[in-house]
Design a protein around this motif. Sequence first.
Motif, PDB file in Angstrom:
ATOM      1  N   GLY A  98       0.816  -1.216   0.000  1.00  0.00           N
ATOM      2  CA  GLY A  98       0.000   0.000   0.000  1.00  0.00           C
ATOM      3  C   GLY A  98       0.850   1.266   0.000  1.00  0.00           C
ATOM      4  O   GLY A  98       0.402   2.322  -0.443  1.00  0.00           O
ATOM      5  N   SER A 150     -10.773  -0.271  -3.520  1.00  0.00           N
ATOM      6  CA  SER A 150      -9.698  -1.220  -3.215  1.00  0.00           C
ATOM      7  C   SER A 150      -9.492  -2.166  -4.395  1.00  0.00           C
ATOM      8  O   SER A 150     -10.335  -2.251  -5.298  1.00  0.00           O
ATOM      9  CB  SER A 150     -10.079  -2.055  -1.982  1.00  0.00           C
ATOM     10  OG  SER A 150     -11.194  -2.871  -2.304  1.00  0.00           O
ATOM     11  N   THR A 152      -9.538  -5.366  -4.032  1.00  0.00           N
ATOM     12  CA  THR A 152     -10.559  -6.397  -3.858  1.00  0.00           C
ATOM     13  C   THR A 152     -11.814  -6.034  -4.653  1.00  0.00           C
ATOM     14  O   THR A 152     -12.361  -6.855  -5.396  1.00  0.00           O
ATOM     15  CB  THR A 152     -10.956  -6.532  -2.362  1.00  0.00           C
ATOM     16  OG1 THR A 152      -9.811  -6.915  -1.614  1.00  0.00           O
ATOM     17  CG2 THR A 152     -12.072  -7.535  -2.164  1.00  0.00           C
ATOM     18  N   GLY A 180      -7.361 -10.562  -2.664  1.00  0.00           N
ATOM     19  CA  GLY A 180      -8.210  -9.811  -1.754  1.00  0.00           C
ATOM     20  C   GLY A 180      -9.332 -10.708  -1.268  1.00  0.00           C
ATOM     21  O   GLY A 180      -9.345 -11.922  -1.513  1.00  0.00           O
ATOM     22  N   THR A 272      -1.973  -5.857  -8.803  1.00  0.00           N
ATOM     23  CA  THR A 272      -1.882  -5.141  -7.522  1.00  0.00           C
ATOM     24  C   THR A 272      -0.486  -5.221  -6.904  1.00  0.00           C
ATOM     25  O   THR A 272       0.019  -4.237  -6.370  1.00  0.00           O
ATOM     26  CB  THR A 272      -2.945  -5.704  -6.553  1.00  0.00           C
ATOM     27  OG1 THR A 272      -4.209  -5.583  -7.192  1.00  0.00           O
ATOM     28  CG2 THR A 272      -2.966  -4.952  -5.245  1.00  0.00           C
ATOM     29  N   GLY A 296      -4.500  -1.894  -7.468  1.00  0.00           N
ATOM     30  CA  GLY A 296      -4.932  -1.137  -6.284  1.00  0.00           C
ATOM     31  C   GLY A 296      -3.737  -0.808  -5.421  1.00  0.00           C
ATOM     32  O   GLY A 296      -2.640  -0.592  -5.930  1.00  0.00           O
ATOM     33  N   LYS A 297      -3.962  -0.764  -4.116  1.00  0.00           N
ATOM     34  CA  LYS A 297      -2.908  -0.512  -3.127  1.00  0.00           C
ATOM     35  C   LYS A 297      -2.077   0.718  -3.458  1.00  0.00           C
ATOM     36  O   LYS A 297      -2.502   1.832  -3.220  1.00  0.00           O
ATOM     37  CB  LYS A 297      -2.023  -1.754  -2.983  1.00  0.00           C
ATOM     38  CG  LYS A 297      -2.759  -2.980  -2.437  1.00  0.00           C
ATOM     39  CD  LYS A 297      -1.806  -3.974  -1.836  1.00  0.00           C
ATOM     40  CE  LYS A 297      -2.510  -5.237  -1.369  1.00  0.00           C
ATOM     41  NZ  LYS A 297      -1.642  -6.147  -0.654  1.00  0.00           N
ATOM     42  N   PRO A 304      -7.044   4.942   0.089  1.00  0.00           N
ATOM     43  CA  PRO A 304      -7.689   3.741  -0.443  1.00  0.00           C
ATOM     44  C   PRO A 304      -8.104   3.919  -1.905  1.00  0.00           C
ATOM     45  O   PRO A 304      -8.854   4.843  -2.233  1.00  0.00           O
ATOM     46  CB  PRO A 304      -8.912   3.566   0.467  1.00  0.00           C
ATOM     47  CG  PRO A 304      -8.493   4.197   1.747  1.00  0.00           C
ATOM     48  CD  PRO A 304      -7.618   5.372   1.355  1.00  0.00           C
ATOM     49  N   SER A 305      -7.593   3.038  -2.764  1.00  0.00           N
ATOM     50  CA  SER A 305      -7.797   3.196  -4.203  1.00  0.00           C
ATOM     51  C   SER A 305      -7.698   1.855  -4.909  1.00  0.00           C
ATOM     52  O   SER A 305      -6.926   0.996  -4.507  1.00  0.00           O
ATOM     53  CB  SER A 305      -6.686   4.053  -4.830  1.00  0.00           C
ATOM     54  OG  SER A 305      -6.423   5.193  -4.097  1.00  0.00           O
ATOM     55  N   GLY A 306      -8.429   1.746  -5.981  1.00  0.00           N
ATOM     56  CA  GLY A 306      -8.289   0.595  -6.862  1.00  0.00           C
ATOM     57  C   GLY A 306      -8.794   1.007  -8.238  1.00  0.00           C
ATOM     58  O   GLY A 306      -9.388   2.074  -8.397  1.00  0.00           O
ATOM     59  N   THR A 342      -9.891  10.034  -4.175  1.00  0.00           N
ATOM     60  CA  THR A 342      -9.166   8.909  -4.765  1.00  0.00           C
ATOM     61  C   THR A 342      -8.510   9.332  -6.079  1.00  0.00           C
ATOM     62  O   THR A 342      -7.336   9.041  -6.334  1.00  0.00           O
ATOM     63  CB  THR A 342     -10.130   7.736  -5.039  1.00  0.00           C
ATOM     64  OG1 THR A 342     -10.705   7.310  -3.805  1.00  0.00           O
ATOM     65  CG2 THR A 342      -9.421   6.562  -5.684  1.00  0.00           C
TER      66      THR A 342
END
Length: 464
Positions: A98, A150, A152, A180, A272, A296-297, A304-306, A342
Amino acid sequence: MTAAAPEYNGRLMSPHTLVDRSKLAELTTGELERFAAGHRGSRKLFESSRESLLGGVPMSWMAKWAGGHPIFFESARGARLTDVDGNEYVDLCLGDTGAMAGHGPPATAQAVQRRFEAGATTMLPSEDAPAVGRQLAGRFGLPLWQLTVSATDANRFAIRMARQVTGRPRILVFSYCYHGTVDESFITLGEDGPRSRAGNVGPPVDPTETTRVVEFNDPDALEQALREGDVACVLAEPAMTNIGIVPPEPGFHDEMRRLTRETGTVLIIDETHTLSCGPGGYTAAHGLEPDMLTVGKAIGGGVPSGAFGLSAELAERVGSNFDADYTDTGGVGGTLAGNALTAAAIRATLEQVLTADAFAQMIGLADRFTQGVRAALDSDDVPWHVVQLGARAEYAFSPEVPRNGGEAARSGDPELEGYLHLYALNRGVLITPFHNMALMCPDTTGADVDRHSEVFASAVGELF
Ligand SMILES: Cc1ncc(COP(=O)(O)O)c(C=O)c1O
Protein backbone atom coordinates in the motif's frame (compact mmCIF):
# COMPACT_ATOMS: atom_id res chain seq x y z
CA MET A 1 14.11 -30.91 10.08
CA THR A 2 10.43 -31.82 9.88
CA ALA A 3 9.73 -35.26 8.43
CA ALA A 4 6.19 -34.79 7.19
CA ALA A 5 4.42 -31.66 6.03
CA PRO A 6 1.71 -30.83 8.60
CA GLU A 7 -0.65 -27.96 7.94
CA TYR A 8 -0.47 -24.76 9.95
CA ASN A 9 -2.85 -21.88 9.36
CA GLY A 10 -3.59 -23.14 5.88
CA ARG A 11 0.08 -23.49 4.99
CA LEU A 12 2.21 -26.58 5.00
CA MET A 13 5.33 -26.84 7.13
CA SER A 14 8.49 -27.21 5.15
CA PRO A 15 10.42 -30.44 4.88
CA HIS A 16 13.30 -28.39 3.43
CA THR A 17 14.15 -25.93 6.11
CA LEU A 18 16.85 -28.09 7.73
CA VAL A 19 16.59 -26.13 10.90
CA ASP A 20 17.34 -27.41 14.37
CA ARG A 21 13.93 -26.80 15.94
CA SER A 22 15.14 -26.60 19.54
CA LYS A 23 17.74 -24.04 18.59
CA LEU A 24 15.07 -22.13 16.68
CA ALA A 25 12.79 -22.19 19.74
CA GLU A 26 15.59 -21.00 22.00
CA LEU A 27 16.57 -18.16 19.67
CA THR A 28 12.93 -17.14 19.26
CA THR A 29 12.49 -16.96 23.04
CA GLY A 30 15.46 -14.59 23.22
CA GLU A 31 13.98 -12.41 20.46
CA LEU A 32 10.58 -12.33 22.19
CA GLU A 33 12.24 -11.10 25.39
CA ARG A 34 14.13 -8.44 23.48
CA PHE A 35 10.90 -7.40 21.73
CA ALA A 36 9.03 -7.15 25.04
CA ALA A 37 11.76 -4.97 26.59
CA GLY A 38 11.87 -2.59 23.63
CA HIS A 39 8.15 -2.23 22.97
CA ARG A 40 6.47 -1.50 26.29
CA GLY A 41 4.49 1.43 24.88
CA SER A 42 3.10 -0.67 22.05
CA ARG A 43 2.25 -3.44 24.49
CA LYS A 44 0.31 -1.01 26.67
CA LEU A 45 -1.62 0.36 23.71
CA PHE A 46 -2.36 -3.16 22.52
CA GLU A 47 -3.73 -4.13 25.94
CA SER A 48 -6.02 -1.10 26.06
CA SER A 49 -7.08 -1.60 22.43
CA ARG A 50 -8.40 -5.02 23.31
CA GLU A 51 -11.14 -3.37 25.35
CA SER A 52 -12.70 -1.79 22.27
CA LEU A 53 -11.24 -3.50 19.20
CA LEU A 54 -11.75 -7.13 18.33
CA GLY A 55 -8.38 -8.78 18.87
CA GLY A 56 -6.86 -5.40 19.81
CA VAL A 57 -6.51 -4.21 16.21
CA PRO A 58 -8.65 -2.19 13.79
CA MET A 59 -8.50 -5.01 11.23
CA SER A 60 -7.78 -8.58 12.20
CA TRP A 61 -4.83 -9.16 9.88
CA MET A 62 -2.86 -6.45 11.72
CA ALA A 63 -2.40 -8.98 14.52
CA LYS A 64 -0.16 -11.05 12.26
CA TRP A 65 3.15 -9.56 13.48
CA ALA A 66 5.69 -11.77 15.19
CA GLY A 67 6.15 -10.71 18.80
CA GLY A 68 2.63 -11.42 20.03
CA HIS A 69 1.22 -8.00 19.17
CA PRO A 70 1.84 -5.33 16.54
CA ILE A 71 4.01 -2.34 17.20
CA PHE A 72 1.97 0.86 17.27
CA PHE A 73 3.51 3.42 14.98
CA GLU A 74 3.74 7.13 15.57
CA SER A 75 4.94 8.38 12.21
CA ALA A 76 6.06 7.07 8.85
CA ARG A 77 7.82 9.07 6.16
CA GLY A 78 9.41 7.82 2.97
CA ALA A 79 10.99 4.47 3.77
CA ARG A 80 11.22 5.05 7.54
CA LEU A 81 8.83 4.39 10.36
CA THR A 82 8.99 5.33 14.06
CA ASP A 83 6.98 3.54 16.73
CA VAL A 84 5.49 4.86 19.97
CA ASP A 85 8.52 3.59 21.93
CA GLY A 86 10.81 5.75 19.79
CA ASN A 87 12.29 2.85 17.80
CA GLU A 88 13.08 3.71 14.19
CA TYR A 89 12.78 1.21 11.36
CA VAL A 90 13.78 0.80 7.75
CA ASP A 91 10.38 -0.11 6.33
CA LEU A 92 10.61 -2.83 3.69
CA CYS A 93 7.03 -3.92 4.45
CA LEU A 94 5.58 -0.68 3.12
CA GLY A 95 2.04 -1.49 4.17
CA ASP A 96 2.13 -4.79 2.25
CA THR A 97 2.52 -2.70 -0.95
CA GLY A 98 0.00 0.00 0.00
CA ALA A 99 2.96 2.34 0.57
CA MET A 100 5.14 1.33 -2.39
CA ALA A 101 5.18 5.03 -3.28
CA GLY A 102 6.77 5.67 0.15
CA HIS A 103 4.97 6.99 3.20
CA GLY A 104 3.37 10.39 2.64
CA PRO A 105 4.89 11.22 -0.74
CA PRO A 106 4.83 15.06 -0.81
CA ALA A 107 3.19 15.32 -4.25
CA THR A 108 0.33 13.05 -3.16
CA ALA A 109 0.03 14.72 0.24
CA GLN A 110 -0.34 18.15 -1.36
CA ALA A 111 -2.84 16.97 -3.98
CA VAL A 112 -4.91 15.17 -1.36
CA GLN A 113 -4.93 18.14 0.98
CA ARG A 114 -5.96 20.51 -1.84
CA ARG A 115 -8.68 18.14 -2.98
CA PHE A 116 -9.98 17.45 0.51
CA GLU A 117 -10.34 21.14 1.25
CA ALA A 118 -12.16 21.66 -2.05
CA GLY A 119 -14.51 18.66 -1.72
CA ALA A 120 -13.59 15.01 -1.38
CA THR A 121 -16.75 13.12 -2.23
CA THR A 122 -19.67 14.58 -4.21
CA MET A 123 -21.13 11.91 -6.54
CA LEU A 124 -19.57 13.96 -9.37
CA PRO A 125 -16.35 13.51 -11.30
CA SER A 126 -13.50 16.02 -11.08
CA GLU A 127 -10.89 16.87 -13.70
CA ASP A 128 -8.43 14.47 -12.06
CA ALA A 129 -10.56 11.48 -13.14
CA PRO A 130 -9.87 11.59 -16.90
CA ALA A 131 -6.19 12.30 -16.15
CA VAL A 132 -6.14 9.10 -14.11
CA GLY A 133 -7.83 7.19 -16.93
CA ARG A 134 -5.16 8.42 -19.35
CA GLN A 135 -2.35 7.46 -16.96
CA LEU A 136 -3.71 3.96 -16.49
CA ALA A 137 -4.42 3.47 -20.20
CA GLY A 138 -0.91 4.65 -21.10
CA ARG A 139 0.71 2.35 -18.58
CA PHE A 140 -1.27 -0.85 -19.01
CA GLY A 141 -2.50 -0.62 -22.61
CA LEU A 142 -6.23 -1.02 -21.90
CA PRO A 143 -8.28 1.99 -23.05
CA LEU A 144 -11.18 2.27 -20.56
CA TRP A 145 -11.11 2.42 -16.76
CA GLN A 146 -13.20 2.51 -13.60
CA LEU A 147 -12.01 3.49 -10.13
CA THR A 148 -12.77 1.61 -6.93
CA VAL A 149 -11.99 1.81 -3.22
CA SER A 150 -9.70 -1.22 -3.22
CA ALA A 151 -8.12 -3.91 -5.36
CA THR A 152 -10.56 -6.40 -3.86
CA ASP A 153 -13.44 -4.34 -5.22
CA ALA A 154 -11.75 -4.05 -8.61
CA ASN A 155 -11.52 -7.84 -8.74
CA ARG A 156 -15.09 -8.39 -7.59
CA PHE A 157 -16.46 -6.00 -10.21
CA ALA A 158 -14.27 -7.40 -12.98
CA ILE A 159 -15.58 -10.89 -12.17
CA ARG A 160 -19.18 -9.66 -12.25
CA MET A 161 -18.66 -8.08 -15.65
CA ALA A 162 -17.01 -11.22 -17.00
CA ARG A 163 -19.97 -13.29 -15.82
CA GLN A 164 -22.40 -10.81 -17.32
CA VAL A 165 -20.80 -10.75 -20.78
CA THR A 166 -20.14 -14.49 -21.03
CA GLY A 167 -23.28 -15.72 -19.28
CA ARG A 168 -21.12 -18.35 -17.56
CA PRO A 169 -21.26 -19.12 -13.85
CA ARG A 170 -17.74 -20.05 -12.78
CA ILE A 171 -14.37 -18.39 -12.50
CA LEU A 172 -10.92 -19.99 -12.56
CA VAL A 173 -8.06 -19.16 -10.21
CA PHE A 174 -4.69 -20.72 -9.39
CA SER A 175 -4.20 -22.70 -6.21
CA TYR A 176 -2.95 -20.55 -3.29
CA CYS A 177 -3.68 -17.33 -5.13
CA TYR A 178 -4.76 -14.25 -3.23
CA HIS A 179 -6.80 -11.48 -4.85
CA GLY A 180 -8.21 -9.81 -1.75
CA THR A 181 -11.37 -10.90 0.02
CA VAL A 182 -13.02 -12.20 -3.13
CA ASP A 183 -15.35 -15.06 -2.11
CA GLU A 184 -14.77 -17.20 -5.18
CA SER A 185 -10.99 -17.15 -4.83
CA PHE A 186 -10.63 -18.98 -1.49
CA ILE A 187 -10.03 -22.37 -2.99
CA THR A 188 -6.98 -24.61 -3.17
CA LEU A 189 -6.13 -27.82 -4.92
CA GLY A 190 -5.70 -30.60 -2.37
CA GLU A 191 -4.54 -34.16 -3.06
CA ASP A 192 -8.18 -35.17 -3.44
CA GLY A 193 -9.16 -32.20 -5.62
CA PRO A 194 -10.47 -28.67 -5.11
CA ARG A 195 -11.43 -27.62 -1.60
CA SER A 196 -12.36 -24.46 0.25
CA ARG A 197 -9.12 -22.90 1.51
CA ALA A 198 -8.27 -23.80 5.11
CA GLY A 199 -9.58 -21.11 7.46
CA ASN A 200 -12.09 -19.62 4.97
CA VAL A 201 -14.42 -17.56 7.18
CA GLY A 202 -18.13 -18.19 6.56
CA PRO A 203 -18.08 -18.65 2.78
CA PRO A 204 -21.46 -17.61 1.35
CA VAL A 205 -21.28 -20.51 -1.11
CA ASP A 206 -18.76 -23.36 -1.13
CA PRO A 207 -16.11 -22.08 -3.58
CA THR A 208 -15.90 -25.51 -5.20
CA GLU A 209 -19.33 -24.63 -6.67
CA THR A 210 -18.27 -21.26 -8.04
CA THR A 211 -14.69 -21.84 -9.00
CA ARG A 212 -12.34 -24.09 -10.91
CA VAL A 213 -8.82 -24.25 -9.52
CA VAL A 214 -5.63 -25.50 -11.12
CA GLU A 215 -1.95 -25.12 -10.34
CA PHE A 216 -0.05 -22.19 -11.82
CA ASN A 217 2.28 -23.10 -14.71
CA ASP A 218 0.12 -26.09 -15.67
CA PRO A 219 -1.28 -25.31 -19.15
CA ASP A 220 -2.70 -28.83 -19.57
CA ALA A 221 -4.83 -28.55 -16.44
CA LEU A 222 -5.86 -25.06 -17.49
CA GLU A 223 -6.93 -26.30 -20.89
CA GLN A 224 -8.94 -29.15 -19.42
CA ALA A 225 -10.72 -26.80 -17.01
CA LEU A 226 -11.51 -24.18 -19.66
CA ARG A 227 -12.79 -26.77 -22.16
CA GLU A 228 -15.69 -27.46 -19.77
CA GLY A 229 -17.16 -24.24 -21.22
CA ASP A 230 -18.55 -22.86 -17.95
CA VAL A 231 -15.72 -20.51 -16.95
CA ALA A 232 -16.44 -16.79 -17.35
CA CYS A 233 -12.93 -15.61 -16.52
CA VAL A 234 -9.47 -16.54 -15.42
CA LEU A 235 -8.32 -14.26 -12.60
CA ALA A 236 -4.54 -14.41 -12.31
CA GLU A 237 -1.59 -12.53 -10.98
CA PRO A 238 1.00 -12.58 -13.78
CA ALA A 239 3.47 -13.97 -11.25
CA MET A 240 2.06 -15.30 -7.99
CA THR A 241 3.11 -13.11 -5.05
CA ASN A 242 0.98 -14.20 -2.15
CA ILE A 243 2.48 -17.58 -1.34
CA GLY A 244 6.00 -16.33 -1.83
CA ILE A 245 6.87 -15.44 -5.40
CA VAL A 246 6.09 -18.00 -8.10
CA PRO A 247 7.21 -16.71 -11.51
CA PRO A 248 5.53 -17.90 -14.70
CA GLU A 249 7.50 -20.40 -16.74
CA PRO A 250 8.48 -19.41 -20.29
CA GLY A 251 5.47 -19.73 -22.57
CA PHE A 252 2.86 -20.02 -19.81
CA HIS A 253 1.33 -16.62 -20.46
CA ASP A 254 1.18 -17.28 -24.20
CA GLU A 255 -0.63 -20.52 -23.53
CA MET A 256 -3.02 -18.91 -21.05
CA ARG A 257 -3.84 -16.18 -23.56
CA ARG A 258 -4.31 -18.68 -26.40
CA LEU A 259 -6.57 -20.93 -24.34
CA THR A 260 -8.68 -18.11 -22.92
CA ARG A 261 -9.19 -16.70 -26.42
CA GLU A 262 -10.05 -20.09 -27.90
CA THR A 263 -12.61 -20.82 -25.20
CA GLY A 264 -14.14 -17.33 -25.05
CA THR A 265 -12.94 -16.84 -21.48
CA VAL A 266 -12.20 -13.34 -20.18
CA LEU A 267 -8.60 -12.97 -19.01
CA ILE A 268 -8.26 -10.72 -15.94
CA ILE A 269 -4.72 -9.90 -14.88
CA ASP A 270 -4.34 -8.64 -11.31
CA GLU A 271 -1.37 -6.24 -11.12
CA THR A 272 -1.88 -5.14 -7.52
CA HIS A 273 1.50 -6.53 -6.40
CA THR A 274 3.24 -7.07 -9.74
CA LEU A 275 3.08 -3.33 -10.40
CA SER A 276 6.52 -3.65 -8.77
CA CYS A 277 7.79 -4.75 -12.21
CA GLY A 278 7.62 -1.24 -13.64
CA PRO A 279 5.30 1.67 -14.48
CA GLY A 280 2.90 -0.65 -16.36
CA GLY A 281 3.48 -3.67 -14.13
CA TYR A 282 4.29 -7.12 -15.46
CA THR A 283 1.77 -6.61 -18.26
CA ALA A 284 3.69 -3.79 -19.91
CA ALA A 285 7.10 -5.24 -19.09
CA HIS A 286 6.22 -8.55 -20.79
CA GLY A 287 3.70 -7.49 -23.43
CA LEU A 288 0.66 -9.29 -21.98
CA GLU A 289 -2.74 -8.67 -23.58
CA PRO A 290 -5.42 -9.14 -20.92
CA ASP A 291 -9.10 -8.37 -21.52
CA MET A 292 -9.29 -6.75 -18.11
CA LEU A 293 -6.67 -5.59 -15.63
CA THR A 294 -7.10 -4.87 -11.94
CA VAL A 295 -4.83 -2.89 -9.65
CA GLY A 296 -4.93 -1.14 -6.28
CA LYS A 297 -2.91 -0.51 -3.13
CA ALA A 298 0.10 1.60 -4.20
CA ILE A 299 -1.58 3.63 -6.94
CA GLY A 300 -3.24 5.95 -4.40
CA GLY A 301 -0.04 6.61 -2.45
CA GLY A 302 -1.80 5.52 0.77
CA VAL A 303 -5.33 6.73 0.01
CA PRO A 304 -7.69 3.74 -0.44
CA SER A 305 -7.80 3.20 -4.20
CA GLY A 306 -8.29 0.60 -6.86
CA ALA A 307 -9.00 0.48 -10.57
CA PHE A 308 -9.92 -1.89 -13.34
CA GLY A 309 -9.45 -1.51 -17.06
CA LEU A 310 -11.25 -3.07 -20.02
CA SER A 311 -10.31 -3.70 -23.62
CA ALA A 312 -12.39 -1.86 -26.22
CA GLU A 313 -13.98 -5.13 -27.30
CA LEU A 314 -15.01 -6.09 -23.79
CA ALA A 315 -16.30 -2.59 -23.07
CA GLU A 316 -18.54 -2.86 -26.11
CA ARG A 317 -19.93 -6.17 -24.94
CA VAL A 318 -20.54 -4.74 -21.46
CA GLY A 319 -22.31 -1.71 -22.93
CA SER A 320 -24.54 -3.73 -25.23
CA ASN A 321 -26.24 -5.62 -22.41
CA PHE A 322 -29.10 -3.36 -21.44
CA ASP A 323 -30.38 -5.66 -18.70
CA ALA A 324 -27.32 -5.02 -16.58
CA ASP A 325 -27.72 -2.06 -14.24
CA TYR A 326 -24.41 -0.23 -13.96
CA THR A 327 -25.82 3.02 -12.65
CA ASP A 328 -27.73 2.01 -9.56
CA THR A 329 -28.20 -1.26 -7.76
CA GLY A 330 -26.62 -3.75 -10.18
CA GLY A 331 -23.83 -4.85 -7.85
CA VAL A 332 -20.94 -2.85 -9.32
CA GLY A 333 -20.10 0.29 -7.39
CA GLY A 334 -19.67 1.82 -3.95
CA THR A 335 -20.60 5.29 -2.76
CA LEU A 336 -17.04 6.42 -2.19
CA ALA A 337 -15.62 4.49 -5.16
CA GLY A 338 -13.98 6.75 -7.70
CA ASN A 339 -14.52 9.86 -5.61
CA ALA A 340 -12.52 13.03 -6.14
CA LEU A 341 -10.11 12.29 -3.29
CA THR A 342 -9.17 8.91 -4.76
CA ALA A 343 -8.74 10.42 -8.22
CA ALA A 344 -6.52 13.23 -6.91
CA ALA A 345 -4.38 10.76 -4.97
CA ILE A 346 -3.94 8.37 -7.91
CA ARG A 347 -3.19 11.18 -10.34
CA ALA A 348 -0.46 12.72 -8.18
CA THR A 349 1.05 9.34 -7.29
CA LEU A 350 1.22 8.09 -10.86
CA GLU A 351 2.22 11.35 -12.50
CA GLN A 352 4.79 12.42 -9.94
CA VAL A 353 5.87 9.61 -7.63
CA LEU A 354 5.76 6.14 -9.20
CA THR A 355 7.49 7.34 -12.35
CA ALA A 356 9.68 5.36 -14.74
CA ASP A 357 12.80 6.87 -13.11
CA ALA A 358 11.58 5.92 -9.64
CA PHE A 359 10.99 2.32 -10.77
CA ALA A 360 14.48 2.10 -12.28
CA GLN A 361 15.96 3.11 -8.95
CA MET A 362 13.70 0.84 -6.91
CA ILE A 363 14.46 -2.15 -9.12
CA GLY A 364 18.20 -1.51 -8.74
CA LEU A 365 17.77 -1.58 -4.97
CA ALA A 366 15.81 -4.82 -5.13
CA ASP A 367 18.75 -6.29 -7.09
CA ARG A 368 20.99 -5.23 -4.25
CA PHE A 369 18.61 -6.73 -1.69
CA THR A 370 18.56 -10.01 -3.60
CA GLN A 371 22.35 -10.12 -3.81
CA GLY A 372 22.64 -9.41 -0.09
CA VAL A 373 20.30 -12.26 0.83
CA ARG A 374 21.99 -14.63 -1.61
CA ALA A 375 25.42 -13.82 -0.21
CA ALA A 376 24.23 -14.58 3.33
CA LEU A 377 22.69 -17.90 2.24
CA ASP A 378 25.79 -18.87 0.28
CA SER A 379 28.15 -18.04 3.09
CA ASP A 380 26.38 -20.47 5.45
CA ASP A 381 25.47 -23.02 2.75
CA VAL A 382 21.79 -22.56 3.46
CA PRO A 383 19.58 -24.28 0.83
CA TRP A 384 16.94 -21.57 0.50
CA HIS A 385 16.28 -19.36 -2.49
CA VAL A 386 15.61 -15.69 -3.11
CA VAL A 387 13.57 -14.43 -6.03
CA GLN A 388 13.03 -10.92 -7.36
CA LEU A 389 10.10 -9.35 -9.15
CA GLY A 390 11.10 -5.83 -10.11
CA ALA A 391 11.16 -3.70 -6.96
CA ARG A 392 10.01 -6.65 -4.82
CA ALA A 393 12.09 -9.56 -3.56
CA GLU A 394 11.44 -12.49 -1.34
CA TYR A 395 13.37 -15.36 0.19
CA ALA A 396 11.79 -18.75 0.89
CA PHE A 397 12.81 -22.00 2.50
CA SER A 398 13.16 -24.38 -0.45
CA PRO A 399 16.29 -24.84 -2.54
CA GLU A 400 14.51 -24.12 -5.82
CA VAL A 401 12.03 -21.46 -6.86
CA PRO A 402 8.62 -23.21 -6.66
CA ARG A 403 6.68 -23.95 -9.87
CA ASN A 404 3.25 -23.40 -8.38
CA GLY A 405 1.27 -22.44 -5.29
CA GLY A 406 1.05 -25.98 -3.92
CA GLU A 407 4.82 -26.39 -4.00
CA ALA A 408 5.34 -22.96 -2.48
CA ALA A 409 2.89 -23.72 0.33
CA ARG A 410 4.74 -26.93 1.19
CA SER A 411 7.95 -25.00 1.83
CA GLY A 412 6.32 -22.52 4.23
CA ASP A 413 7.57 -22.49 7.80
CA PRO A 414 5.70 -20.06 10.08
CA GLU A 415 8.01 -20.63 13.08
CA LEU A 416 11.10 -19.88 11.07
CA GLU A 417 9.44 -16.87 9.47
CA GLY A 418 8.46 -15.59 12.90
CA TYR A 419 12.05 -15.80 14.14
CA LEU A 420 13.54 -14.09 11.09
CA HIS A 421 10.93 -11.32 11.07
CA LEU A 422 11.29 -10.65 14.79
CA TYR A 423 15.08 -10.72 14.61
CA ALA A 424 14.94 -8.05 11.89
CA LEU A 425 12.29 -5.99 13.67
CA ASN A 426 14.33 -6.01 16.89
CA ARG A 427 17.21 -4.54 14.90
CA GLY A 428 15.27 -1.87 13.06
CA VAL A 429 14.12 -3.56 9.85
CA LEU A 430 10.48 -4.35 8.99
CA ILE A 431 9.57 -6.90 6.38
CA THR A 432 6.04 -8.03 5.57
CA PRO A 433 4.66 -10.48 8.11
CA PHE A 434 3.01 -12.40 5.27
CA HIS A 435 5.79 -14.75 4.06
CA ASN A 436 9.16 -12.99 3.52
CA MET A 437 8.45 -10.12 1.18
CA ALA A 438 10.50 -6.95 0.94
CA LEU A 439 9.66 -3.98 -1.22
CA MET A 440 11.55 -0.86 -2.26
CA CYS A 441 9.99 2.59 -2.54
CA PRO A 442 11.39 5.74 -4.15
CA ASP A 443 12.86 6.80 -0.78
CA THR A 444 14.62 3.51 0.02
CA THR A 445 18.40 3.88 0.05
CA GLY A 446 21.32 1.53 -0.53
CA ALA A 447 22.16 1.86 3.16
CA ASP A 448 18.62 0.70 4.06
CA VAL A 449 19.06 -2.40 1.93
CA ASP A 450 22.52 -3.08 3.35
CA ARG A 451 21.10 -2.86 6.85
CA HIS A 452 18.72 -5.68 5.95
CA SER A 453 21.52 -7.75 4.42
CA GLU A 454 23.58 -7.36 7.58
CA VAL A 455 20.70 -8.26 9.89
CA PHE A 456 19.59 -11.20 7.73
CA ALA A 457 23.14 -12.59 7.59
CA SER A 458 23.42 -12.41 11.33
CA ALA A 459 19.97 -14.03 11.92
CA VAL A 460 20.88 -16.88 9.59
CA GLY A 461 24.38 -17.14 11.10
CA GLU A 462 22.94 -17.65 14.59
CA LEU A 463 20.68 -20.41 13.30
CA PHE A 464 23.19 -22.49 11.33
C1 LIG B 1 -2.70 -9.63 -5.91
C2 LIG B 1 -3.66 -8.95 -4.99
N1 LIG B 1 -4.83 -8.53 -5.46
C3 LIG B 1 -5.73 -7.91 -4.69
C4 LIG B 1 -5.46 -7.70 -3.36
C5 LIG B 1 -6.47 -7.01 -2.51
O1 LIG B 1 -6.05 -5.75 -2.11
P1 LIG B 1 -6.92 -4.96 -1.05
O2 LIG B 1 -6.84 -5.77 0.20
O3 LIG B 1 -6.21 -3.66 -0.92
O4 LIG B 1 -8.28 -4.85 -1.57
C6 LIG B 1 -4.26 -8.15 -2.81
C7 LIG B 1 -3.97 -7.95 -1.38
O5 LIG B 1 -3.01 -8.39 -0.83
C8 LIG B 1 -3.33 -8.77 -3.65
O6 LIG B 1 -2.17 -9.21 -3.19
